[in-house]
Scaffold this motif. Structure first.
Motif, short mmCIF file in Angstrom:
data_model
loop_
_atom_site.label_atom_id
_atom_site.label_comp_id
_atom_site.label_asym_id
_atom_site.label_seq_id
_atom_site.Cartn_x
_atom_site.Cartn_y
_atom_site.Cartn_z
N VAL A 1 23.55 -64.05 62.59
CA VAL A 1 23.86 -62.73 62.03
C VAL A 1 22.71 -62.19 61.17
O VAL A 1 22.88 -61.19 60.47
N ARG A 2 21.55 -62.84 61.25
CA ARG A 2 20.40 -62.31 60.52
C ARG A 2 19.89 -61.04 61.20
O ARG A 2 20.17 -60.77 62.37
N GLU A 3 19.13 -60.25 60.45
CA GLU A 3 18.56 -59.03 61.00
C GLU A 3 17.36 -59.36 61.88
O GLU A 3 16.74 -60.43 61.74
N ASN A 4 17.02 -58.47 62.77
CA ASN A 4 15.87 -58.67 63.66
C ASN A 4 14.60 -58.89 62.84
O ASN A 4 14.34 -58.18 61.87
N GLY A 5 13.83 -59.86 63.22
CA GLY A 5 12.56 -60.12 62.55
C GLY A 5 12.61 -61.18 61.48
O GLY A 5 11.57 -61.62 60.98
N GLU A 6 13.81 -61.62 61.11
CA GLU A 6 13.90 -62.67 60.10
C GLU A 6 13.47 -64.02 60.70
O GLU A 6 13.75 -64.32 61.86
N THR A 7 12.79 -64.78 59.90
CA THR A 7 12.34 -66.10 60.33
C THR A 7 12.98 -67.16 59.45
O THR A 7 13.44 -66.86 58.34
N PRO A 8 13.04 -68.42 59.92
CA PRO A 8 12.41 -68.95 61.13
C PRO A 8 13.18 -68.59 62.40
O PRO A 8 14.41 -68.45 62.37
N LEU A 9 12.44 -68.45 63.50
CA LEU A 9 13.06 -68.25 64.79
C LEU A 9 13.75 -69.54 65.22
O LEU A 9 13.30 -70.65 64.90
N VAL A 10 14.84 -69.42 65.96
CA VAL A 10 15.62 -70.59 66.37
C VAL A 10 15.61 -70.70 67.89
O VAL A 10 16.01 -69.77 68.59
N GLN A 11 15.11 -71.82 68.39
CA GLN A 11 15.07 -72.07 69.82
C GLN A 11 15.69 -73.42 70.20
O GLN A 11 15.71 -73.79 71.37
N GLU A 12 16.18 -74.15 69.22
CA GLU A 12 16.64 -75.52 69.45
C GLU A 12 18.03 -75.57 70.09
O GLU A 12 18.42 -76.62 70.61
N PHE A 13 18.82 -74.52 70.02
CA PHE A 13 20.16 -74.53 70.61
C PHE A 13 20.50 -73.12 71.09
O PHE A 13 19.98 -72.13 70.59
N PRO A 14 21.37 -73.01 72.09
CA PRO A 14 21.73 -71.69 72.62
C PRO A 14 22.55 -70.89 71.61
O PRO A 14 23.44 -71.43 70.94
N HIS A 15 22.24 -69.61 71.51
CA HIS A 15 22.96 -68.73 70.59
C HIS A 15 22.66 -67.28 70.95
O HIS A 15 21.77 -67.00 71.75
N ILE A 16 23.39 -66.37 70.37
CA ILE A 16 23.08 -64.95 70.49
C ILE A 16 22.79 -64.40 69.10
O ILE A 16 23.21 -64.98 68.09
N GLN A 17 22.07 -63.28 69.06
CA GLN A 17 21.80 -62.63 67.77
C GLN A 17 22.63 -61.36 67.68
O GLN A 17 22.59 -60.50 68.57
N LEU A 18 23.40 -61.26 66.63
CA LEU A 18 24.22 -60.08 66.37
C LEU A 18 24.17 -59.81 64.87
O LEU A 18 24.92 -60.40 64.11
N PRO A 19 23.22 -58.96 64.43
CA PRO A 19 23.03 -58.74 62.99
C PRO A 19 24.32 -58.33 62.27
O PRO A 19 25.18 -57.66 62.86
N LEU A 20 24.43 -58.75 61.06
CA LEU A 20 25.62 -58.44 60.26
C LEU A 20 25.87 -56.94 60.20
O LEU A 20 27.02 -56.50 60.17
#
Length: 370
Positions: A293-312
């Motif tokens: 639920v982080r906003e676009n551009g926030e780090t660290p990027l996560v690639q270790e497990f499957p997920h979707i991004q949906l900002p709060l």
């Protein structure tokens, strides 16, 4: 020829000031200022605003006077103990200046009544002593486009700033996007406060309000002033607008009234939170949807497990579309994800199991110690 009303003698000393004059006094007489909290900050602010001739003052406070208040809340005395602060403050201020209209609100400010009350005033002074009220008032002022004169004290240090004013408008969330975790910051009852300090800061809030109303001087717009009573040292920092701040403020009246600021700022631990090992056992398994639920551009990027991004900031409008059996939210530190989990739980949709990663992705990246 029309004859203008003479300025009362009580205001003579400020009317003769260069740059102030009768015009400044007339502006004060028509101004409407709401002071939230009639405590350590509110008392001196109210005293000096009433004495200066601000025409309409609102006072909102649901608390009663206690003996432990008297070393810093200088509007009261021992005969006021047990009485509502807002009513007693209004009575004392009316004796000081009967030309000022004063409205006491003996009630707790809540999302359901906040916007309606604040909408009747030109400037809002935050003299509250808790984070839930502070964030709620900030968000309300942004929605209503009202200048907010912020003040806070703890132990020997105090802060003053003006938000939501000027051409480039910042707000409290640009400085502190998220509330601190429960117990992270002690209040005055826990940490203590030097009695004269809220007097200094509250008086500064009154001064900044007068400057805003009359147009004199350089108000602390988008500048945070910090004062230390032990060393007499002070400094300022500039406050800049952030995209994150805008995304955290409710988009409209409905969202604002649905926000539970007490819960948001209390951040209680509970069954919605899961630890690192439980999260690792769940991530990537069938039927489990992990959402960043982080906003676009926030780090660290996560690639270790499957997920979707949906900002709060976009989550509310998409909650009803989530149909996995289990949903796990994560963010940077666990605060926003806990809020997201609570939102999803509140709508009582098809998702059976709802969780938030305790400590957020930053904690997940650190070694597992549990």
């Amino acid at each position: 020829m029309p004859v203008s009303n003479p300025i009362p003698e009580r205001y003579h000393r400020q009317v003769i000031l260069k740059g102030f004059g009768e015009e400044g006094q007339n502006k004060l007489s028509t101004a409407r200022v709401l002071v939230i909290g009639a405590g350590g900050l509110g008392c001196p602010a109210l005293l000096y605003l009433a004495a200066a001739g601000v025409g309409h003052l609102g006072i909102i406070d649901h608390d009663e006077v206690a003996l432990s208040n008297l070393h810093r809340q200088v509007l009261y005395d021992t005969t006021d103990i047990g009485q509502p602060k807002a009513e007693r403050a209004a009575l004392k201020l009316a004796r000081l200046n009967n030309e000022v209209g004063i409205i006491p609100y003996v009630m707790r400010l809540q999302p359901a009544n906040c916007l309606e009350i604040l909408s009747g005033y030109d400037i809002i002074i935050d003299g509250s002593d808790n984070f839930s009220t502070r964030y709620m008032v900030n968000d309300a002022c942004v929605l209503l486009n009202k200048p907010l004169v912020y003040g806070a004290v703890s132990q020997y240090e105090g802060q003053v700033s003006i938000f939501n004013s000027g051409e480039i408008r910042t707000n409290y969330r640009d400085l502190f996007p998220h509330p601190p975790a429960a117990g992270e910051v002690m209040n005055c009852a826990e940490a203590g406060v030097l009695g004269v300090l809220p007097g200094i800061i509250g008086t500064m809030q009154a001064s900044e309000t007068i400057k805003l109303i009359t147009g004199i001087g350089e108000p602390l717009v988008n500048r945070l002033y910090t004062f230390n009573a032990l060393s007499n040292l002070s400094y300022e920092i500039l406050v800049s607008r952030t995209d994150l701040s805008a995304s955290l403020i409710p988009a409209d009246t409905y969202q604002f009234e649905q926000t539970n600021y007490d819960w948001l700022c209390g951040m209680p631990s509970g069954s919605l939170e899961i630890g690192l090992r439980q999260f690792n056992n769940m991530a990537g398994k069938a039927g489990i949807l992990v959402i960043d639920v982080r906003e676009n551009g926030e780090t660290p990027l996560v690639q270790e497990f499957p997920h979707i991004q949906l900002p709060l900031s976009l989550l509310r409008e998409n909650l009803a579309d989530l149909n996995a059996e289990t949903v796990v939210f994560f963010c940077q530190s666990g605060k926003r994800s806990l809020q997201a989990a609570q939102w999803l739980k509140d709508i009582q949709g098809p998702v059976k199991n709802i969780y938030s990663l305790q400590g957020g992705i930053l904690n997940w990246r650190s070694p597992i110690t549990e």
